[in-house]
Design a protein around this motif. Structure first.
Motif, PDB file in Angstrom:
ATOM      1  N   ASP A 244     -50.628  78.497 103.938  1.00 53.90           N
ATOM      2  CA  ASP A 244     -52.034  78.894 103.896  1.00 53.90           C
ATOM      3  C   ASP A 244     -52.210  80.058 102.911  1.00 53.90           C
ATOM      4  O   ASP A 244     -51.242  80.642 102.426  1.00 53.90           O
ATOM      5  CB  ASP A 244     -52.469  79.322 105.302  1.00 53.90           C
ATOM      6  N   PHE A 245     -53.454  80.383 102.620  1.00 53.88           N
ATOM      7  CA  PHE A 245     -53.824  81.539 101.793  1.00 53.88           C
ATOM      8  C   PHE A 245     -53.054  81.543 100.458  1.00 53.88           C
ATOM      9  O   PHE A 245     -52.274  82.464 100.178  1.00 53.88           O
ATOM     10  CB  PHE A 245     -53.566  82.858 102.522  1.00 53.88           C
TER      11      PHE A 245
ATOM     12  N   ALA B 213     -58.994  84.265 109.635  1.00 56.61           N
ATOM     13  CA  ALA B 213     -58.211  83.437 108.719  1.00 56.61           C
ATOM     14  C   ALA B 213     -59.099  82.817 107.649  1.00 56.61           C
ATOM     15  O   ALA B 213     -58.730  82.762 106.466  1.00 56.61           O
ATOM     16  CB  ALA B 213     -57.475  82.354 109.499  1.00 56.61           C
TER      17      ALA B 213
ATOM     18  N   VAL C 167     -53.147  80.292 111.328  1.00 63.39           N
ATOM     19  CA  VAL C 167     -52.634  80.260 109.959  1.00 63.39           C
ATOM     20  C   VAL C 167     -51.813  78.988 109.763  1.00 63.39           C
ATOM     21  O   VAL C 167     -50.821  78.755 110.466  1.00 63.39           O
ATOM     22  CB  VAL C 167     -51.766  81.500 109.666  1.00 63.39           C
TER      23      VAL C 167
ATOM     24  N   ALA D  22     -60.256  84.408  98.970  1.00 60.90           N
ATOM     25  CA  ALA D  22     -59.065  84.334  98.107  1.00 60.90           C
ATOM     26  C   ALA D  22     -58.422  85.709  97.952  1.00 60.90           C
ATOM     27  O   ALA D  22     -58.094  86.154  96.836  1.00 60.90           O
ATOM     28  CB  ALA D  22     -59.421  83.743  96.737  1.00 60.90           C
TER      29      ALA D  22
ATOM     30  N   ARG E 126     -58.970  83.248 103.515  1.00 56.58           N
ATOM     31  CA  ARG E 126     -58.895  82.030 102.703  1.00 56.58           C
ATOM     32  C   ARG E 126     -60.094  81.925 101.752  1.00 56.58           C
ATOM     33  O   ARG E 126     -59.927  81.709 100.539  1.00 56.58           O
ATOM     34  CB  ARG E 126     -58.857  80.829 103.645  1.00 56.58           C
ATOM     35  N   ASP E 127     -61.302  82.107 102.281  1.00 57.08           N
ATOM     36  CA  ASP E 127     -62.514  81.911 101.483  1.00 57.08           C
ATOM     37  C   ASP E 127     -62.696  82.981 100.419  1.00 57.08           C
ATOM     38  O   ASP E 127     -63.224  82.705  99.338  1.00 57.08           O
ATOM     39  CB  ASP E 127     -63.743  81.876 102.393  1.00 57.08           C
TER      40      ASP E 127
END
Length: 529
Positions: free
Chosen positions: A278-279, A247, A274, A254, A251-252
């Motif tokens: 999120d994301f 996850a 999640v 992108a 996220r990091d």
């Protein structure tokens, strides 16, 4: 956008002209722009040509997922050859079978995989011997050539037609030997052309590269990304057992697209990795390779209302995927499986019974036709003729071994396997290959392997029952260890039962339904083999 190229390697060349300074690929500790990747590909191609790679020659690539490994795959194509990605985590016996069957002119290897290759070459003709492959290093480890030797502008490669072999993907075989599925340039290009248009993939997108390179889903990640001038972010294999790490990666980095087998999505949902909304960069989430439980899909769709969700379906023999289903909204009834949908452009789905198409609602066996079909199995005409048959209209079609039905709206629904093949953790597995490995264990009297839906995140759980010959003692831990030396980790049964005698039916055959019932959770029903 349309790809408008004739060969897979041309996708990179076209994007390198348009997007030279854009990032093409990002690994754990290395990234390449399109210009840098194109240059690396040229360097690989030059050296392969110098070491005897000719049109159609095979190059085995035994290496971990990394930018230079991707360059090795595409460089093989630019040299006119066909690449064979080999699992660096596979047991030596299986790797030796694959390399032996492929008969490569060259084997490209990275430093972590070199001990495995040395073990394999002990069983095969070695470097320098007649018939033995040349070994090249993708880093600075010893070899007949190394990465430092790679050089040059785009080479004059042998003439290869779009319908010629691009790569061989070895899948599980029912006889115990992996079988090579032949994939051509034009079949991949047909799917990539459809997918880039359907999903709207564009320059600047950040695409996940989650599957291992010997898994056909990675073909989509690589070439759709290159076609669009997007960024391919290679997901470390270590994240497979780290849901929160996975996850964090999405996220990091992108990411705008995530594509994986459903077991990954189930795993993240189980550990609540999640968060709501999120994301924020994620635009689409795709899965393929096995059934995604509807409650898991609903969980993801509620958490990520801004994301588009698509189920893809298709075996390796039909090149990545043949059908798609864009899920329009959170499923109202979570007990209803997600459909596999409609055929991608140029593909065809047929549900047949006794050679005729079934009416809506009637169950039949699913066959595939169209532009994605493989030419067949590598040097195995008998298996090819058995799997690729003539359809009702005289067209060539592939027998999937899956059961399905078509609803009144023309949407296709998958209903399970009709044979001994199962899907576990996204891998297609022939249970017969595991049984063949078990049969080699000294002291095994009788054995059977069955697939059971035990409700786990991995999909179908592989279960083994065995009996021991008189005078032998074989704890399950010993059998598991010996089988693990012969098949990949994902094929080693998760559940074991030593029995005095395996159950048999009235015909004297092993009663596999009874074994499935034995392994099934209390109150569950079982199906399949």
């Amino acid at each position: 956008m349309r790809t408008d190229v004739g060969h897979l390697q041309d996708l990179l060349a076209a994007s390198a002209e348009r997007h030279a300074d854009r990032t093409a690929i990002v690994g754990t500790d290395e990234a390449m722009t399109y210009a840098e990747l194109d240059g690396a590909v040229n360097r690989v191609a030059h050296v392969l040509l110098a070491h005897g790679v000719t049109a159609g020659a095979r190059v085995c690539v035994l290496a971990e997922k990394a930018p230079w490994t991707i360059a090795a795959l595409i460089g093989t194509l630019r040299a006119g050859g066909a690449y064979v990605p080999v699992d660096p985590a596979g047991p030596a016996t299986r790797v030796a079978r694959i390399i032996g069957a492929a008969e490569p002119a060259v084997v490209l290897v990275d430093a972590p995989s070199r001990p495995l290759l040395d073990e394999v070459l002990a069983e095969l003709p070695g470097p320098g011997r007649v018939g033995g492959p040349t070994v090249g290093s993708l880093d600075d480890a010893p070899g007949e050539f190394t990465r430092a030797d790679l050089f040059g502008a785009s080479p004059e490669a042998p003439n290869v037609a779009p319908a010629d072999l691009a790569h061989l993907l070895f899948t599980s075989g029912s006889t115990g030997a992996p079988k090579g599925v032949m994939i051509t340039h034009d079949t991949v290009l047909a799917f990539v052309d459809w997918a880039v248009r359907h999903f709207g993939t564009k320059a600047g997108d950040r695409i996940s590269g989650h599957p291992p390179l010997h898994f056909d889903l990675s073909t989509f990640d690589i070439y759709a990304t290159l076609a669009a001038g997007a960024e391919l972010h290679l997901v470390p294999g270590s994240l497979g057992v780290d849901p929160r790490g996975t996850a964090a990666f999405i996220r990091d980095r992108a990411l705008t697209q995530w594509f994986s087998v459903p077991s990954v999505l189930t795993y993240l949902a189980r550990f609540d990795a999640v968060a709501q909304d999120d994301f924020p960069a994620l635009e689409r989430l795709l899965w393929c390779g096995e059934v995604l439980p509807t409650p898991v899909l609903a969980h993801w769709m509620r958490r990520l209302p801004h994301v588009r969700f698509t189920n893809l379906y298709g075996p390796t023999e039909a090149t990545i995927a043949s059908s798609f289903h864009d899920v329009p909204q959170v499923p109202a009834d979570e007990t209803v499986p997600v459909p596999i949908g409609r055929a991608c452009d140029g593909e065809r789905l047929l549900v047949l019974s006794d050679g005729r198409e079934t009416p809506p609602g009637e169950i039949g066996e699913l066959y595939l036709g169209g532009v994605g079909l493989s030419p067949g199995y590598w040097r195995d005409q008998e298996k090819t003729d058995a799997a690729f048959v003539t359809g009702p209209d005289g067209e060539r079609i592939y027998r999937t071994g899956d059961l399905a039905r078509v609803d009144d709206d023309g949407v296709v629904h998958f209903l399970g396997r009709a044979d001994s093949q199962v899907k576990s953790r996204g891998y297609r597995i022939e249970l017969g290959e595991i049984e063949a490995a078990l049969a080699t264990v000294p002291g095994i009297r009788e054995c059977a392997v069955v697939g059971v839906d035990t409700g786990g995140f991995e999909g179908t759980t592989i279960c083994c029952a065995y009996s021991v010959a008189e005078g032998h003692v074989l704890p399950a831990t010993d059998v598991r260890r010996q089988v693990g030396d012969l098949v990949p980790k994902y094929m080693v049964p998760a559940r074991w039962a030593e029995m005095d005698d395996l159950p048999h039916n009235v015909n004297g055959k092993i009663d596999r339904p009874a074994l499935r019932e034995r392994f099934a959770p209390a109150g569950a029903t079982t199906g399949g083999r």
